[in-house]
Write a protein that holds these residues in place. Structure first.
Motif, PDB file in Angstrom:
ATOM      1  N   ALA A 171       0.733  -1.157   0.476  1.00 48.14           N
ATOM      2  CA  ALA A 171       0.002   0.107   0.296  1.00 48.14           C
ATOM      3  C   ALA A 171       0.517   1.668   0.213  1.00 48.14           C
ATOM      4  N   ALA A 172       1.585   1.069   1.097  1.00 48.92           N
ATOM      5  CA  ALA A 172       2.410   2.028   0.202  1.00 48.92           C
ATOM      6  C   ALA A 172       3.811   2.692  -0.686  1.00 48.92           C
ATOM      7  N   GLN A 173       4.026   1.756  -1.240  1.00 47.91           N
ATOM      8  CA  GLN A 173       4.362   1.648  -2.348  1.00 47.91           C
ATOM      9  C   GLN A 173       3.997   1.963  -3.387  1.00 47.91           C
ATOM     10  N   ALA A 174       1.954   1.527  -3.394  1.00 44.80           N
ATOM     11  CA  ALA A 174       1.785   2.426  -4.290  1.00 44.80           C
ATOM     12  C   ALA A 174       1.608   3.463  -4.451  1.00 44.80           C
ATOM     13  N   LYS A 175       2.373   4.146  -3.999  1.00 49.20           N
ATOM     14  CA  LYS A 175       2.032   6.244  -4.354  1.00 49.20           C
ATOM     15  C   LYS A 175       3.666   6.211  -4.440  1.00 49.20           C
ATOM     16  N   ASN A 179      19.708   1.850 -11.749  1.00 47.20           N
ATOM     17  CA  ASN A 179      20.865   1.478 -11.627  1.00 47.20           C
ATOM     18  C   ASN A 179      20.693   0.313  -9.565  1.00 47.20           C
ATOM     19  N   ASN A 180      19.504  -0.277 -10.225  1.00 46.68           N
ATOM     20  CA  ASN A 180      19.266  -0.486  -8.627  1.00 46.68           C
ATOM     21  C   ASN A 180      20.383  -1.725  -8.623  1.00 46.68           C
ATOM     22  N   TYR A 183       9.277   4.109  -8.270  1.00 46.24           N
ATOM     23  CA  TYR A 183       9.665   3.172  -8.734  1.00 46.24           C
ATOM     24  C   TYR A 183       9.262   2.340  -7.512  1.00 46.24           C
ATOM     25  N   GLY A 184       9.528   0.817  -8.371  1.00 51.95           N
ATOM     26  CA  GLY A 184      10.027   0.077  -7.260  1.00 51.95           C
ATOM     27  C   GLY A 184      10.672   0.002  -6.452  1.00 51.95           C
ATOM     28  N   LYS A 216       6.186  -1.043 -11.679  1.00 42.04           N
ATOM     29  CA  LYS A 216       6.696  -0.437 -11.828  1.00 42.04           C
ATOM     30  C   LYS A 216       7.571   0.218 -12.334  1.00 42.04           C
ATOM     31  N   PRO A 217       8.078   0.937 -12.980  1.00 39.08           N
ATOM     32  CA  PRO A 217       9.611   1.131 -13.323  1.00 39.08           C
ATOM     33  C   PRO A 217      11.111   0.619 -12.566  1.00 39.08           C
TER      34      PRO A 217
END
Length: 275
Positions: free
Chosen positions: A246-250, A268-269, A253-254, A263-264
């Motif tokens: 849920a926090a990542q939804a906003k 350079n991860n 990036y992934g 998500k993108p």
């Protein structure tokens, strides 16, 4: 090197005149000058066996009729019955504070002889258990990194390049092998296309590597998604917790290359540590 740190270089190239050999030699020289104890496992010189077979267990097998390599070698490790070449490499790993894997990229991965080292040396029980993995892994106090050469140019490994995003290519090795065993994974040292570079460019690559080695111990590792963000149960499917998703939804990036959540991928991860 503070208090004589130990470095293991797992090296896979057939020629002592190769650019990989020059990169390996530079690492040995710079790290020894720092006071480090440096050991090189020259896999081709050792004629290291790449295939994972029943011969890796000395003595009787638990279940010779239905041979299971992972279970048999875990038991052999516990009882001290692994083949001498594996035990010798495990001794080196155990002593190492840092492991550098030096190799030419073959088919978007490591050469077969180095894959054999990974398959045979990183035995279950010794290098990982299913209770101790990723950021809680057995080797969480150790660092590891890849240093490799490519045949193709840097642009060919970009997200718009012919070979595709190198961050994706590196995920199985850096996340699925090194981070899985708990290593703090330092950013890879990538020497793009040395075979097609003029001599002065190759000299510059070596000088850049030497300079990096001088500050290597203070580098931050790459970022991976910690186990604590997952529901670590069969009932929960070992999935990211609902509140994390849920926090990542906003966010733009992934989390990582593998945990992109549609998500993108963070830029350079798998190539650069976060600032």
């Amino acid at each position: 090197c503070v208090s004589a740190r130990n470095v293991l270089i797992v090296y896979a190239h057939q020629s002592p005149c190769s650019f990989n050999a020059a990169l390996k030699d530079a690492a040995v020289e710079v790290l020894q000058k720092q006071g480090c104890q440096v050991t090189v496992s020259d896999l081709y010189a050792l004629n290291f066996k790449a295939s994972a077979t029943a011969e890796d267990v000395i003595g009787e097998l638990k279940d010779p009729e239905h041979f299971h390599y992972g279970e048999e070698t875990m038991l052999a490790w516990q009882e001290g019955h692994l083949s001498p070449d594996i035990m010798e490499e495990q001794k080196k790993v155990k002593a190492a504070d840092l492991i550098i894997f030096q190799f030419p990229m073959y088919w978007f991965s490591v050469p077969a002889i180095m894959k054999g080292w990974i398959d045979r040396v990183l035995t279950q029980g010794f290098a990982f258990t299913f209770q101790a993995m990723y950021n809680n892994g057995i080797f969480k106090e150790k660092k590891a990194m890849l240093s490799f050469t490519t045949g193709a140019s840097q642009s060919m490994y970009s997200p718009a390049g012919l070979n595709g995003d190198l961050n994706v290519t590196l995920w199985p090795l850096q996340n699925g092998v090194l981070h899985f065993c708990g290593f703090q994974v330092l950013a890879p040292e990538i020497s793009y296309s040395p075979g097609y570079c003029p001599p002065e460019a190759r000299t510059q690559i070596l000088n850049s590597w030497r300079k990096r080695l001088e500050g290597l111990w203070t580098e931050k590792p790459l970022t991976f998604t910690p186990c604590e963000l997952f529901n670590l149960s069969f009932q929960g499917g070992f999935m990211l917790k609902d509140e994390v998703q849920a926090a990542q939804a906003k966010k733009k990036y992934g989390l990582t290359v593998g945990h992109h959540l549609g998500k993108p991928i963070p830029p350079n991860n798998q190539i650069k540590a976060d600032d």
